[in-house]
Design a protein around this motif. Structure first.
Motif, short mmCIF file in Angstrom:
data_model
loop_
_atom_site.label_atom_id
_atom_site.label_comp_id
_atom_site.label_asym_id
_atom_site.label_seq_id
_atom_site.Cartn_x
_atom_site.Cartn_y
_atom_site.Cartn_z
N THR A 98 0.84 -1.20 0.00
CA THR A 98 0.00 0.00 0.00
C THR A 98 0.87 1.25 0.00
O THR A 98 1.83 1.35 0.76
N CYS A 99 0.53 2.20 -0.86
CA CYS A 99 1.27 3.46 -0.91
C CYS A 99 1.02 4.24 0.37
O CYS A 99 -0.14 4.48 0.74
N PRO A 100 2.07 4.66 1.09
CA PRO A 100 1.87 5.40 2.34
C PRO A 100 1.30 6.78 2.14
O PRO A 100 0.81 7.40 3.07
N ASN A 101 1.35 7.27 0.88
CA ASN A 101 0.87 8.62 0.62
C ASN A 101 -0.63 8.65 0.34
O ASN A 101 -1.37 9.44 0.95
N CYS A 102 -1.10 7.78 -0.55
CA CYS A 102 -2.52 7.80 -0.94
C CYS A 102 -3.29 6.58 -0.45
O CYS A 102 -4.50 6.48 -0.70
N LYS A 103 -2.57 5.62 0.17
CA LYS A 103 -3.19 4.41 0.76
C LYS A 103 -3.78 3.46 -0.28
O LYS A 103 -4.56 2.58 0.06
N VAL A 104 -3.40 3.62 -1.56
CA VAL A 104 -3.87 2.71 -2.60
C VAL A 104 -3.02 1.45 -2.59
O VAL A 104 -1.80 1.51 -2.48
N SER A 105 -3.68 0.29 -2.71
CA SER A 105 -2.98 -0.99 -2.72
C SER A 105 -2.55 -1.34 -4.14
O SER A 105 -3.31 -1.13 -5.10
N HIS A 106 -1.32 -1.87 -4.27
CA HIS A 106 -0.78 -2.20 -5.59
C HIS A 106 -0.26 -3.63 -5.62
O HIS A 106 0.45 -4.05 -4.71
N GLU A 107 -0.59 -4.35 -6.68
CA GLU A 107 -0.02 -5.68 -6.87
C GLU A 107 1.39 -5.56 -7.44
O GLU A 107 2.26 -6.38 -7.17
#
Length: 283
Positions: A98-107
């Motif tokens: 998960t991006c710590p900036n926008c909290k979006v999860s990425h595979e």
């Protein structure tokens, strides 16, 4: 019986790039700048303006975890930047998704963006090289020949750095100045993102899907690159405008960027013909 060969997966792409490459140089600002020689005062002015651009880039382009300027930049598909050390620790070893900036999860793991690293490298190199020419001993008034050589060297340094930076700010499909940057992860064996104009990204994907049956990643915007493009062209456009308005070209360039002597030959031929005519009538 004729032999069949598998299509080189890069053949069509290389053919397309070669076709565009013939005209790419003619479309750049540095093609115009290459026609001129600049004085010490003019070079110092360009140096100061580029230094401001580099300062703005370094202020805005920072790692989202350690808040340091990344020498090697990694990017997530959400468009947030991290330095190589933080990216390797957090994503490329599977500790974080998960991006710590926008909290979006990425595979996908964080991927390097070599174009930005090349731009930063050339900017830093230019600063170091230009500082050398600005030292009190660099241009010695008592040695005019040496000073002329150094100013010519600085002209070359300026042109080469601008050319390198501009080439990395061009779309990888249309080879023009980037307009609203989108990044694409092109293939599993190309461990980097590549920059495209918005619109060119979908054309590039369609090219590969239609011609080679390959599936590429979903393009995503990278607004920070747009800022770098705007700031850089603000300077080079000023240099071009200044040169066209107040300077006389000192070089003739061929389409590949090399100095061409054809116009000089034509001028000498013209002078010779005029001389022969005048000699004929005077006799």
């Amino acid at each position: 019986m004729s032999e069949t060969h598998d299509l080189d997966p890069t053949a069509l792409e290389n053919m397309r790039r070669m076709a565009y490459d013939r005209s790419k140089w003619l479309q750049t600002c540095t093609y115009e700048i290459a026609k001129y020689e600049y004085t010490k005062e003019e070079l110092n002015q360009f140096y100061d303006e580029l230094k401001d651009v580099i300062g703005r880039v370094k202020t805005n382009y920072v790692c989202q975890l350690c808040n340091q300027f990344p020498k090697k930049s990694y990017i997530l598909p959400c468009g947030h930047v991290f330095c190589a050390k933080c990216a390797t620790k957090s994503w490329n070893k599977g500790k974080q998704s998960t991006c710590p900036n926008c909290k979006v999860s990425h595979e996908m793991t964080a991927m390097p963006f070599y174009a930005m690293d090349a731009i930063v490298s050339d900017m830093n190199s230019f600063i170091k090289e230009a500082k050398y020419f600005q030292t009190p001993t660099a241009l010695d008034a008592s040695k005019p020949d040496e000073s002329v050589k150094r100013i010519k060297s600085m002209n070359f340094v300026l042109l080469q750095r601008l050319k390198n930076i501009e080439s990395n700010l061009m779309c990888d499909y249309c080879f023009n100045k980037i307009r609203k940057t989108y990044l694409i992860h092109c293939s599993s064996n190309a461990f980097t993102f590549r920059p495209f104009c918005h619109g060119c990204d979908t054309r590039y994907i369609k090219f590969y899907e239609t011609e080679q049956g390959r599936t590429l990643g979903v393009p995503f915007p990278f607004d920070m690159f747009d800022t770098v493009v705007t700031d850089f062209y603000e300077v080079v456009d000023k240099v071009v405008e200044f040169s066209k308005g107040s300077k006389v070209p000192t070089r003739f360039l061929s389409s590949n960027g090399r100095i061409s002597f054809v116009p000089i030959y034509k001028m000498l031929l013209g002078l010779a013909i005029v001389g022969i005519i005048m000699l004929y009538y005077s006799s």
